[in-house]
Design a protein around this motif. Structure first.
Motif, mmCIF file in Angstrom:
data_model
loop_
_atom_site.group_PDB
_atom_site.id
_atom_site.type_symbol
_atom_site.label_atom_id
_atom_site.label_comp_id
_atom_site.label_asym_id
_atom_site.label_seq_id
_atom_site.Cartn_x
_atom_site.Cartn_y
_atom_site.Cartn_z
ATOM 1 N N GLU A 149 0.859 -1.185 0.000
ATOM 2 C CA GLU A 149 0.000 0.000 0.000
ATOM 3 C C GLU A 149 0.891 1.229 0.000
ATOM 4 O O GLU A 149 2.077 1.155 0.335
ATOM 5 C CB GLU A 149 -0.906 0.006 1.231
ATOM 6 C CG GLU A 149 -0.150 0.002 2.545
ATOM 7 C CD GLU A 149 -1.058 -0.158 3.747
ATOM 8 O OE1 GLU A 149 -0.927 0.657 4.671
ATOM 9 O OE2 GLU A 149 -1.878 -1.088 3.746
ATOM 10 N N LYS B 241 2.407 6.177 -11.697
ATOM 11 C CA LYS B 241 1.737 5.381 -10.669
ATOM 12 C C LYS B 241 1.771 3.902 -11.085
ATOM 13 O O LYS B 241 1.595 3.575 -12.256
ATOM 14 C CB LYS B 241 0.283 5.825 -10.492
ATOM 15 C CG LYS B 241 0.094 7.332 -10.339
ATOM 16 C CD LYS B 241 0.739 7.881 -9.085
ATOM 17 C CE LYS B 241 0.474 9.380 -8.952
ATOM 18 N NZ LYS B 241 1.165 9.985 -7.795
ATOM 19 N N PHE B 242 1.970 3.029 -10.097
ATOM 20 C CA PHE B 242 2.043 1.602 -10.371
ATOM 21 C C PHE B 242 0.946 0.872 -9.602
ATOM 22 O O PHE B 242 0.683 1.197 -8.436
ATOM 23 C CB PHE B 242 3.420 1.054 -9.967
ATOM 24 C CG PHE B 242 4.554 1.750 -10.656
ATOM 25 C CD1 PHE B 242 4.896 1.438 -11.967
ATOM 26 C CD2 PHE B 242 5.265 2.755 -10.015
ATOM 27 C CE1 PHE B 242 5.929 2.092 -12.610
ATOM 28 C CE2 PHE B 242 6.302 3.410 -10.649
ATOM 29 C CZ PHE B 242 6.635 3.081 -11.954
ATOM 30 N N PRO B 243 0.304 -0.111 -10.240
ATOM 31 C CA PRO B 243 -0.751 -0.849 -9.538
ATOM 32 C C PRO B 243 -0.178 -1.653 -8.378
ATOM 33 O O PRO B 243 0.902 -2.237 -8.490
ATOM 34 C CB PRO B 243 -1.325 -1.767 -10.630
ATOM 35 C CG PRO B 243 -0.253 -1.877 -11.669
ATOM 36 C CD PRO B 243 0.483 -0.576 -11.633
#
Length: 346
Positions: free
Chosen positions: A8, A63-65
């Motif tokens: 997270e 942004k990275f998942p």
């Protein structure tokens, strides 16, 4: 395999635990070769950059998942190759850059994205070369066309990109003014050959630089290298020559500055934004030529990678703390210990 997982978004300096954004896995799946031209590398060391810190915070432009394995530049030894690989063989020493994934014992890359580490180059040092030195080389050599006799001002000069900019500036024959904070950083920059070092804990950038320039009978700054932003950039603008070039590298201060367009017009300044990673998409040839030249310089001793702090993967939060708190003079790396590394090759 061992891997550091970002589960997270949050503060990567928190101790690694069930409640922190990072988790250490000892049984993460080994990545498979993804194509005939892919290569699996046993990672020897991986470098930390400020961008990695921002990625985990969720404040980076890309942004990275979730979940993902953080990381960027790394070095290691080829462990396995696809059937179509022609340039590399098992046992070759290589370095490269990944958008994510290098905070792990193994990583897979395409053959075209790997660089052979020459004999005479330390493999651990090579892990810290691509991003920091690559950024400075493309900025100073390709974008600013820095030449002998010009004056280069480097802000944040004791950080990873800053130290690389100072060294590349000297290789290009420039007069280099370095800006840092604290006597230890000042002294180290002098050993790298900086012509003048300004300690912002005790000196004004403007006053100190002007005294130096006057003593050398120099008019002002030709190239400004700025990974900091904020107040240091605002002050430095007053030192720039007509026709100067401003290299916008980053905003480590946390403040994105405003460069007055009217002054840029009157003084014929050129402002270059530089996002080094995008060259891999838009002009990969420039990036490859840059890294090959840097590896050549490293092998010849023309530049050197200074590793300030070295940590194990389980100490990644401490590594990020060194970045966040600006404790480093040079690069911070995560290194896989020799015993684990050698056993993996048997």
């Amino acid at each position: 395999m061992d891997a550091l997982i970002c589960r997270e978004l949050g503060d990567p300096t928190l101790p690694i635990s069930d409640s922190s954004p990072l988790r250490l896995s000892s049984d993460h799946p080994i990545p498979e070769l993804s194509s005939p031209t892919s290569v699996r590398i046993r990672v020897r060391a991986t470098s930390l950059n400020y961008a990695n810190y921002l990625q985990i915070l969720g404040k980076y432009q890309e942004k990275f998942p979730l979940p993902f394995i953080p990381g960027s530049d790394y070095s290691g030894v080829v462990e396995s190759v696809g059937s179509g690989v022609r340039k590399f063989k098992i046992g070759d020493r290589v370095c490269s850059l990944a958008s994510v994934g290098s905070f792990a014992a193994l990583i897979v890359a395409e053959e075209r994205d790997l660089y052979l580490v020459p004999d005479g180059c330390d493999l651990v040092a090579a892990s810290a070369l691509p991003v920091a030195f690559g950024t400075s080389h493309v900025a100073l050599v390709h974008r600013a066309n820095l030449t002998a006799g010009q004056v280069l001002l480097v802000l944040g000069a004791a950080g990873g990109v800053g130290l690389s900019a100072v060294q590349i500036g000297k290789v290009c024959g420039a007069t280099v003014i370095a800006v840092a904070r604290g006597p230890d950083k000042v002294q180290f920059l002098k050993t790298l050959g900086a012509d003048h070092v300004i300690d912002t804990n005790s000196e004004s950038i403007i006053e100190s630089a002007r005294r130096f320039l006057k003593g050398r009978r120099l008019k002002g700054i030709d190239v400004l290298y700025d990974p900091v932003g904020g107040k240091p950039l605002k002050e430095s603008l007053k030192l720039l020559n007509w026709g100067a070039k401003i290299l916008v590298i980053g905003f480590a201060s946390g403040e994105v500055p405003v460069i007055p367009a009217n002054i840029a017009l009157v003084k014929n300044w050129t402002i270059h934004g530089l996002y080094w990673g995008s060259y891999n998409i838009h002009q990969p040839g420039v990036l490859r030529e840059s890294l090959y030249e840097l590896l050549s310089w490293l092998a010849k001793g023309m530049i050197g990678v200074h590793i300030s702090h070295s940590f194990r993967l389980s100490e990644a939060n401490l590594a990020f703390s060194a970045i966040k708190e600006r404790k480093a003079i040079g690069k911070v790396i995560i290194k896989f210990d020799d015993v684990t590394f050698m056993k993996s090759r048997l």
